[in-house]
Design an enzyme around this catalytic site. Sequence first.
Site, mmCIF file in Angstrom:
data_model
loop_
_atom_site.group_PDB
_atom_site.id
_atom_site.type_symbol
_atom_site.label_atom_id
_atom_site.label_comp_id
_atom_site.label_asym_id
_atom_site.label_seq_id
_atom_site.Cartn_x
_atom_site.Cartn_y
_atom_site.Cartn_z
ATOM 1 N N THR A 61 -30.154 19.938 -13.541
ATOM 2 C CA THR A 61 -28.915 18.892 -13.178
ATOM 3 C C THR A 61 -28.276 19.691 -11.661
ATOM 4 O OG1 THR A 61 -27.262 20.110 -14.178
ATOM 5 C CG2 THR A 61 -28.485 18.436 -15.462
ATOM 6 N N GLU A 113 -30.427 14.224 -17.697
ATOM 7 C CA GLU A 113 -30.532 14.432 -19.394
ATOM 8 C C GLU A 113 -31.219 13.078 -19.895
ATOM 9 O OE1 GLU A 113 -27.988 14.928 -17.267
ATOM 10 O OE2 GLU A 113 -27.069 16.785 -17.954
ATOM 11 N N LYS A 158 -5.886 8.720 -13.418
ATOM 12 C CA LYS A 158 -5.004 8.304 -14.414
ATOM 13 C C LYS A 158 -3.583 8.040 -13.968
ATOM 14 C CE LYS A 158 -5.830 9.167 -19.395
ATOM 15 N NZ LYS A 158 -5.833 10.374 -20.529
ATOM 16 N N TRP A 171 -6.003 4.371 -17.106
ATOM 17 C CA TRP A 171 -7.209 4.800 -16.181
ATOM 18 C C TRP A 171 -7.259 3.535 -15.144
ATOM 19 C CZ3 TRP A 171 -11.622 6.368 -20.023
ATOM 20 C CH2 TRP A 171 -11.338 7.539 -20.700
HETATM 21 P P1 ADP Z 1 -26.191 14.786 -11.532
HETATM 22 O O1 ADP Z 1 -25.359 14.489 -12.896
HETATM 23 O O2 ADP Z 1 -26.544 16.215 -11.653
HETATM 24 O O3 ADP Z 1 -25.301 14.330 -10.340
HETATM 25 P P2 ADP Z 1 -28.002 12.730 -12.278
HETATM 26 O O4 ADP Z 1 -29.021 11.963 -11.312
HETATM 27 O O5 ADP Z 1 -28.422 13.096 -13.447
HETATM 28 O O6 ADP Z 1 -27.459 13.997 -11.370
HETATM 29 O O7 ADP Z 1 -26.492 11.790 -12.158
HETATM 30 C C1 ADP Z 1 -26.357 11.009 -13.562
HETATM 31 C C2 ADP Z 1 -24.987 10.299 -13.199
HETATM 32 O O8 ADP Z 1 -24.859 9.483 -11.868
HETATM 33 C C3 ADP Z 1 -24.722 9.456 -14.275
HETATM 34 O O9 ADP Z 1 -24.051 10.128 -15.118
HETATM 35 C C4 ADP Z 1 -23.657 8.370 -13.350
HETATM 36 O O10 ADP Z 1 -22.221 9.216 -13.301
HETATM 37 C C5 ADP Z 1 -24.138 8.296 -12.288
HETATM 38 N N1 ADP Z 1 -24.841 7.045 -12.080
HETATM 39 C C6 ADP Z 1 -26.192 6.908 -12.205
HETATM 40 N N2 ADP Z 1 -26.571 5.809 -11.956
HETATM 41 C C7 ADP Z 1 -25.460 5.061 -11.791
HETATM 42 C C8 ADP Z 1 -25.189 3.624 -11.500
HETATM 43 N N3 ADP Z 1 -25.901 2.675 -11.297
HETATM 44 N N4 ADP Z 1 -23.933 3.251 -11.474
HETATM 45 C C9 ADP Z 1 -22.849 4.282 -11.496
HETATM 46 N N5 ADP Z 1 -22.978 5.724 -11.625
HETATM 47 C C10 ADP Z 1 -24.376 5.940 -11.875
#
Ligand code: ADP
Length: 550
Positions: free
Chosen positions: A189, A334, A447, A452
Site C-alpha cells: 500500500t 487490499e 468534523k 461530518w
Molecule cells: P492507498 O490506500 O495506498 O492510497 P489504494 O489505491 O489502495 O492506495 O487506495 C484506496 C483508496 O482510494 C480507497 O480506500 C479510497 O479512499 C480511495 N478511492 C479509490 N477509488 C475511489 C473512488 N472512486 N472515489 C473515492 N475514493 C476512492
Amino acid sequence: MLGQMMQLPLLISSLIVHAERHHGEQLVVSRRVEGDIHRISYRELAARARRVANALQTLGVAPGQRAATLAWNTHRHMELYYGVSGSARVLHTVNPRLHPDQIVYIADHAEDQVMFFDMTFWPLIQAVAGRTKTVKHWVAMTSRAHMPPAEQAAKVPGLLCYEELLEQASDAYAWPVFDENTASSLCYTSGTTGNPKGVLYSHRSTVLHTMAAALPDCLGCGAADAILPVVPMFHVNSWGIVYLAPMTGAKLVLPGPGLDGKSLYELFETERVTISAGVPTVWQGLLAHVEANQLKFSTMRKSAIGGSACPPAMIRKFRDAYGVHVIHAWGMTEMSPIGTAAAFKGQHAELDDEGRLAVMSTQGRAIYGVDMKIVAEDGAELPWDGVASGDLLVRGPWIIDTYFKGEGGDPKVADADGNRWFPTGDVARITPEGYMVITDRSKDVIKSGGEWIGSIDLENIAMAHPAVAMAACIAAHHPKWDERPLLVVMKKPGMEVTRDELIAFYEGKIAKWWTPDDVVFVDAIPLGATGKMQKNKLREQFKAHKLPTA
Ligand code: ADP
C-alpha cells in the site's frame, strides 16, 4: 454429499494458456521504453513467459520466493506477470514513484531475490542497488544494444540483460499445477503514514477477481474489444486488466512510459481502443489535450475511472462532448482492487440526463463477490437510506485477511454474528438501491461542531468551476466549530477566479453550513505515488491558516 465435478485449481497460468489456445493471434501492443511501438501475439507472449520461468530457475529463484519489477506497462512486464506467478514464484510489483528509501525498505521486507527494471529507472537502480539485502540479480528489461555503458554497469554487480536471458532460456516448460491458494503477487500500500504494508494475493483470489472485473456491469470486456490500462501494472496489477485481457481474448494496448495526453490519444486512435481505465488525474491530461486540439475519440466507448473520486464534471464531459461512457469504480489495494462499479439498473432508463449523471457519479454497487456495509462508531449497522454515513466495511474472497508477514496483526473486525469484515478506512453512505457514495477517507474527514462534512462533495463542486484545475478540501482549525472546510485550489493556466467567486459558486449546490470558510490558491497540489492528492501534506502546510470566520 460432494459434487462430482472436476477439481481444477484456479491458476494464473490458465489465463495465458487459454489466450494462447483460443486467441493465439490476438495482439499485445506496447509503446516501449526504447521508443518503438511493439506488437506481439498472445501465442508468442506465452512462449516468452515460459522462457521467463526457465530463466528464473537458472537464476536460482525458488518457488515461493519473490521476483520484483520496477516497470511500465509493456509486454515484457506482462511476460514477467505470467512467467513469475505461473511458475509458483511471487511477483512483487514495486511502485517506481516511491522514495528510494521506501523502495529499499520494501525490497528488504519482501526479501526480493531479483529485480527486473525498465531503463527509465536506471538512475534509481544505481541509487538502491548497493543498499538492498537480498537482491542478487538486477535485470534490465531491454536488449544488449540499450544496456547501460560499461563504466556505469560495473557499479551494479549482478546486472543482466533481459533479452539475453530470454534468448538463453528454452521455451519448453510445462506450467506446474499446485494449490490455488498459493501466493501469486505482492503489492505494498502506498502508506501515506508509516511504513508501507504488503498485500499478498493468491492465484485463486486473482482469477476470481478477474472474472468479476470482466462482467458487463464492471469493465465489461470481450474478445472484440481493445483495452488500454492507463493504470500502471505497478498499481494493484493494473486493476486486473493484465489478467482480464487474456481471459477475455481482448486486444491489449500498453502505453509504456507515454502517459501524457498526446501519447495516450495517439494510441487510442491508432490501435482502435474501445475501453480504458485510470485515475482522474490522468484523464485530466488527456481531456486537456483532446480539447485544446479539437479532437474526437473514434472508437473509445467506455472509460473506467477510480482510485480517487471522479468529479461529476468529468463524467459529464466524457459523455456529452465525446460520447464516452464513464464507469466510476471504487476499490483499494487490499481488495485486489475492485469493490464497486457505478453501472445502471433497469429502472434508470427512465431517468433524464441529470438523473443518470447522479447515478454514474456514485462509487457504485458492490460487484458479485464483495459484500459491504456501513457502521456507526459502536459497530451497529447503519441503514441504506442515502443519508446515514459511517465506516465502510467489506468482505469477500479477494479481500485481504492479514498483511504480509502478519504486520499490524489482524486488521479485521467481527460483527455480532461472528463474521469478520475488513474496515476500508473510508466513510460512506449507501442509497436504498445499493449505490455507495464515499464521503471521505476517515483520516481526511472534516468534523465541524461534531458533524461530518464530506470533503469529496466539496471538491467535486469546485472542480465543476471552469477556472479550477484541481481542488482539495481540508480541515482548518476553528475556535468555535473545532474544524471548518478550507478549499485549496490550483487554477487552470491562464484562468482567473477569486476567493469570493468560488465561495459564491457553492450557493444552492450544498447545505449552507458545508460551504468552505476560505479559499487559498496554490501553484500545485502535491500528488502521491499513485496520483492521489496528499491531503496530509496540505494539512501540514496550512495548519496555521487563520480562517476569516474565526
Ligand atoms: P492507498 O490506500 O495506498 O492510497 P489504494 O489505491 O489502495 O492506495 O487506495 C484506496 C483508496 O482510494 C480507497 O480506500 C479510497 O479512499 C480511495 N478511492 C479509490 N477509488 C475511489 C473512488 N472512486 N472515489 C473515492 N475514493 C476512492
